[in-house]
Motif scaffolding. Structure first.
Motif, PDB file in Angstrom:
ATOM      1  N   MET A   1      -5.500   9.004 -14.474  1.00  0.00           N
ATOM      2  CA  MET A   1      -4.487   8.705 -13.898  1.00  0.00           C
ATOM      3  C   MET A   1      -3.328   7.926 -14.913  1.00  0.00           C
ATOM      4  SD  MET A   1      -3.325   8.946 -10.531  1.00  0.00           S
ATOM      5  CE  MET A   1      -4.350   8.321  -9.205  1.00  0.00           C
ATOM      6  N   ARG A   2      -2.092   8.286 -15.043  1.00  0.00           N
ATOM      7  CA  ARG A   2      -1.284   7.631 -15.724  1.00  0.00           C
ATOM      8  C   ARG A   2      -0.106   7.291 -14.918  1.00  0.00           C
ATOM      9  NH1 ARG A   2      -3.796  11.049 -18.948  1.00  0.00           N
ATOM     10  NH2 ARG A   2      -4.879  10.123 -20.723  1.00  0.00           N
ATOM     11  N   LEU A   3       0.285   5.789 -14.713  1.00  0.00           N
ATOM     12  CA  LEU A   3       1.172   5.484 -13.823  1.00  0.00           C
ATOM     13  C   LEU A   3       1.866   4.640 -14.465  1.00  0.00           C
ATOM     14  CD1 LEU A   3      -1.328   4.868 -11.037  1.00  0.00           C
ATOM     15  CD2 LEU A   3       0.181   6.791 -10.837  1.00  0.00           C
ATOM     16  N   LEU A   4       3.195   4.436 -13.642  1.00  0.00           N
ATOM     17  CA  LEU A   4       4.209   3.364 -14.102  1.00  0.00           C
ATOM     18  C   LEU A   4       4.476   2.542 -12.743  1.00  0.00           C
ATOM     19  CD1 LEU A   4       7.183   5.039 -16.088  1.00  0.00           C
ATOM     20  CD2 LEU A   4       4.864   4.287 -17.160  1.00  0.00           C
ATOM     21  N   ILE A   5       4.710   1.368 -12.890  1.00  0.00           N
ATOM     22  CA  ILE A   5       5.143   0.536 -11.770  1.00  0.00           C
ATOM     23  C   ILE A   5       6.287  -0.277 -12.075  1.00  0.00           C
ATOM     24  CG2 ILE A   5       3.660  -1.514 -12.010  1.00  0.00           C
ATOM     25  CD1 ILE A   5       3.478  -1.877  -8.988  1.00  0.00           C
ATOM     26  N   MET A   6       7.335   0.068 -11.379  1.00  0.00           N
ATOM     27  CA  MET A   6       8.639  -0.528 -11.483  1.00  0.00           C
ATOM     28  C   MET A   6       9.178  -1.185 -10.517  1.00  0.00           C
ATOM     29  SD  MET A   6      10.278   2.671 -13.630  1.00  0.00           S
ATOM     30  CE  MET A   6      11.660   1.622 -14.231  1.00  0.00           C
ATOM     31  N   GLY A   7      10.295  -2.111 -10.617  1.00  0.00           N
ATOM     32  CA  GLY A   7      10.847  -2.685  -9.457  1.00  0.00           C
ATOM     33  C   GLY A   7      11.521  -3.916 -10.117  1.00  0.00           C
ATOM     34  N   ALA A   8      12.374  -4.593  -9.350  1.00  0.00           N
ATOM     35  CA  ALA A   8      13.223  -5.823  -9.861  1.00  0.00           C
ATOM     36  C   ALA A   8      12.194  -7.168 -10.129  1.00  0.00           C
ATOM     37  CB  ALA A   8      14.053  -6.233  -8.819  1.00  0.00           C
ATOM     38  N   PRO A   9      12.752  -8.077 -10.918  1.00  0.00           N
ATOM     39  CA  PRO A   9      11.943  -9.255 -11.215  1.00  0.00           C
ATOM     40  C   PRO A   9      11.595  -9.704  -9.742  1.00  0.00           C
ATOM     41  CG  PRO A   9      13.829  -9.050 -12.678  1.00  0.00           C
ATOM     42  CD  PRO A   9      13.817  -7.994 -11.521  1.00  0.00           C
ATOM     43  N   GLY A  10      10.352 -10.282  -9.662  1.00  0.00           N
ATOM     44  CA  GLY A  10       9.758 -10.902  -8.358  1.00  0.00           C
ATOM     45  C   GLY A  10       9.325  -9.830  -7.218  1.00  0.00           C
ATOM     46  N   ALA A  11       9.500  -8.291  -7.678  1.00  0.00           N
ATOM     47  CA  ALA A  11       8.846  -7.506  -6.714  1.00  0.00           C
ATOM     48  C   ALA A  11       7.711  -7.243  -6.450  1.00  0.00           C
ATOM     49  CB  ALA A  11       9.493  -6.151  -7.141  1.00  0.00           C
ATOM     50  N   GLY A  12       6.810  -8.030  -7.523  1.00  0.00           N
ATOM     51  CA  GLY A  12       5.551  -8.307  -7.313  1.00  0.00           C
ATOM     52  C   GLY A  12       4.756  -7.092  -7.983  1.00  0.00           C
ATOM     53  N   LYS A  13       5.394  -6.601  -9.136  1.00  0.00           N
ATOM     54  CA  LYS A  13       4.754  -5.590  -9.973  1.00  0.00           C
ATOM     55  C   LYS A  13       3.357  -6.080 -10.680  1.00  0.00           C
ATOM     56  CE  LYS A  13       8.075  -5.290 -12.918  1.00  0.00           C
ATOM     57  NZ  LYS A  13       9.141  -6.243 -12.452  1.00  0.00           N
ATOM     58  N   GLY A  14       3.548  -7.150 -11.060  1.00  0.00           N
ATOM     59  CA  GLY A  14       2.098  -7.802 -11.860  1.00  0.00           C
ATOM     60  C   GLY A  14       1.101  -7.801 -10.887  1.00  0.00           C
ATOM     61  N   THR A  15       1.356  -8.414  -9.670  1.00  0.00           N
ATOM     62  CA  THR A  15       0.257  -8.535  -8.729  1.00  0.00           C
ATOM     63  C   THR A  15      -0.304  -7.345  -8.304  1.00  0.00           C
ATOM     64  OG1 THR A  15       1.254 -10.674  -7.819  1.00  0.00           O
ATOM     65  CG2 THR A  15      -0.236  -9.585  -6.421  1.00  0.00           C
ATOM     66  N   GLN A  16       0.317  -6.570  -7.981  1.00  0.00           N
ATOM     67  CA  GLN A  16      -0.010  -5.198  -7.530  1.00  0.00           C
ATOM     68  C   GLN A  16      -0.616  -4.259  -8.440  1.00  0.00           C
ATOM     69  OE1 GLN A  16      -0.466  -4.522  -4.316  1.00  0.00           O
ATOM     70  NE2 GLN A  16       0.848  -6.011  -3.637  1.00  0.00           N
ATOM     71  N   ALA A  17      -0.125  -4.469  -9.641  1.00  0.00           N
ATOM     72  CA  ALA A  17      -0.763  -3.540 -10.952  1.00  0.00           C
ATOM     73  C   ALA A  17      -2.186  -3.757 -11.115  1.00  0.00           C
ATOM     74  CB  ALA A  17       0.126  -3.915 -12.264  1.00  0.00           C
ATOM     75  N   ARG A  71      -1.050  -0.697 -27.879  1.00  0.00           N
ATOM     76  CA  ARG A  71      -2.067  -0.943 -26.955  1.00  0.00           C
ATOM     77  C   ARG A  71      -2.606   0.594 -26.248  1.00  0.00           C
ATOM     78  NH1 ARG A  71      -5.597  -1.037 -23.966  1.00  0.00           N
ATOM     79  NH2 ARG A  71      -5.884  -2.451 -22.407  1.00  0.00           N
ATOM     80  N   LEU A  72      -1.830   1.405 -25.858  1.00  0.00           N
ATOM     81  CA  LEU A  72      -2.369   2.798 -25.409  1.00  0.00           C
ATOM     82  C   LEU A  72      -3.202   3.524 -26.318  1.00  0.00           C
ATOM     83  CD1 LEU A  72       1.155   4.120 -23.937  1.00  0.00           C
ATOM     84  CD2 LEU A  72      -0.749   2.815 -22.720  1.00  0.00           C
ATOM     85  N   ASP A  73      -3.150   3.239 -27.719  1.00  0.00           N
ATOM     86  CA  ASP A  73      -4.217   3.812 -28.619  1.00  0.00           C
ATOM     87  C   ASP A  73      -5.625   3.421 -28.243  1.00  0.00           C
ATOM     88  OD1 ASP A  73      -2.451   5.703 -29.694  1.00  0.00           O
ATOM     89  OD2 ASP A  73      -1.841   4.182 -31.295  1.00  0.00           O
ATOM     90  N   ARG A  74      -5.732   2.270 -27.774  1.00  0.00           N
ATOM     91  CA  ARG A  74      -7.131   1.470 -27.537  1.00  0.00           C
ATOM     92  C   ARG A  74      -7.934   2.358 -26.664  1.00  0.00           C
ATOM     93  NH1 ARG A  74      -5.751  -4.378 -27.001  1.00  0.00           N
ATOM     94  NH2 ARG A  74      -7.669  -4.580 -25.793  1.00  0.00           N
ATOM     95  N   ASP A  75      -9.203   2.384 -26.970  1.00  0.00           N
ATOM     96  CA  ASP A  75     -10.247   3.172 -26.284  1.00  0.00           C
ATOM     97  C   ASP A  75     -10.394   3.473 -24.815  1.00  0.00           C
ATOM     98  OD1 ASP A  75     -11.086   3.982 -28.776  1.00  0.00           O
ATOM     99  OD2 ASP A  75     -12.880   2.906 -28.755  1.00  0.00           O
ATOM    100  N   ASP A  76     -10.060   2.066 -24.138  1.00  0.00           N
ATOM    101  CA  ASP A  76      -9.990   1.740 -22.828  1.00  0.00           C
ATOM    102  C   ASP A  76      -8.844   2.404 -22.003  1.00  0.00           C
ATOM    103  OD1 ASP A  76      -8.227  -0.036 -23.820  1.00  0.00           O
ATOM    104  OD2 ASP A  76      -8.504  -1.330 -22.117  1.00  0.00           O
ATOM    105  N   ALA A  77      -7.998   2.820 -22.836  1.00  0.00           N
ATOM    106  CA  ALA A  77      -6.698   3.637 -22.189  1.00  0.00           C
ATOM    107  C   ALA A  77      -6.713   4.921 -22.381  1.00  0.00           C
ATOM    108  CB  ALA A  77      -5.493   3.020 -22.829  1.00  0.00           C
ATOM    109  N   ALA A  78      -7.849   5.475 -22.760  1.00  0.00           N
ATOM    110  CA  ALA A  78      -8.036   6.896 -23.339  1.00  0.00           C
ATOM    111  C   ALA A  78      -7.931   7.755 -22.125  1.00  0.00           C
ATOM    112  CB  ALA A  78      -9.249   7.112 -24.128  1.00  0.00           C
ATOM    113  N   ALA A  79      -8.538   7.272 -20.786  1.00  0.00           N
ATOM    114  CA  ALA A  79      -8.486   8.116 -19.636  1.00  0.00           C
ATOM    115  C   ALA A  79      -7.448   7.644 -18.780  1.00  0.00           C
ATOM    116  CB  ALA A  79      -9.854   7.859 -19.020  1.00  0.00           C
ATOM    117  N   GLY A  80      -6.518   6.943 -18.970  1.00  0.00           N
ATOM    118  CA  GLY A  80      -5.386   6.537 -18.032  1.00  0.00           C
ATOM    119  C   GLY A  80      -5.176   5.248 -18.250  1.00  0.00           C
TER     120      GLY A  80
END
Ligand code: ADP
Length: 190
Positions: A1-17, A71-80
């Motif tokens: 699964m490859r996902l982006l999370i977007m939203g304004a500052p303070g929308a809670g992206k980091g917490t939900q991510a 960062r995306l090239d690192r092994d742990d990111a190979a599957a998503g």
């Protein structure tokens, strides 16, 4: 699964991510966290970005894009992965497109967290008291909001046009919003 999370500052992206990434067994990659860690550790990157971040401005595209690609090239990111805070400019959207094409993979969904604008500033001011982030004083918060509206919000239209945007109501408790996101993503990719 490859996902982006977007939203304004303070929308809670980091917490939900963090919760979403755990749910799907993929790493949550936050450019803001990467930059803040470098500032804390006093690395060369940290020295380059600390004043920019403290002012609420964006780190230059080429630099940000290189950090993300590494960062995306690192092994742990190979599957998503789930990217939080990137892309933030049209230039970064194009860099991500190129990275994906070069690796013959694609995005599954772009989550957009919608929160009432009046609540965003209140949340950010509350976080400023708790975390003491250098970019969380009121003037800088308003500036970050302006930069977001000007440079990043247009990206939502771009992803909507590509049929990837999944809008989620970000008002509510962390648990409520998290459950809403997973339900919306599962329905979208099904
Ligand atoms: P928030 O979620 O509150 O918007 P972040 O933690 O995502 O904050 O980002 C904090 C700061 O890090 C930004 O204001 C910016 O200076 C820098 N930054 C993070 N991601 C990017 C990016 N993709 N491009 C440029 N600058 C970025």
């Amino acid at each position: 699964m490859r996902l982006l999370i977007m939203g304004a500052p303070g929308a809670g992206k980091g917490t939900q991510a963090v919760g979403i990434a755990e749910h799907y067994g993929i790493p949550a990659i936050s450019t803001g966290d990467i930059f803040r860690a470098n500032v804390r550790q006093g690395t060369e990157l940290g020295r380059r970005v600390s004043a920019i971040m403290a002012a609420g401005d964006y780190v230059p595209d080429e630099l940000t894009e290189r950090i993300v690609a590494d960062r995306l090239d690192r092994d742990d990111a190979a599957a998503g992965w789930l990217l939080d805070g990137f892309p933030r400019t049209l230039h970064q959207v194009e860099a991500l497109e190129k990275y994906l094409a070069d690796h013959s993979v694609g995005l599954d969904a772009v989550i957009c967290l919608d929160v009432d604008p009046e609540d965003l500033i209140v949340r950010l001011l509350g976080r400023a008291e708790v975390e003491g982030r250098a970019d969380d004083d009121e003037g800088t918060i308003r500036h970050r909001m302006d930069v977001y509206l000007e440079s990043t919000r247009p990206l939502l239209d771009a992803y909507e046009g590509r049929g990837l945007l999944v809008r989620v109501d970000g008002n509510g408790t962390v648990e409520e919003v998290g459950a809403r996101i997973v339900a919306a993503v599962d329905a979208f990719v099904a």
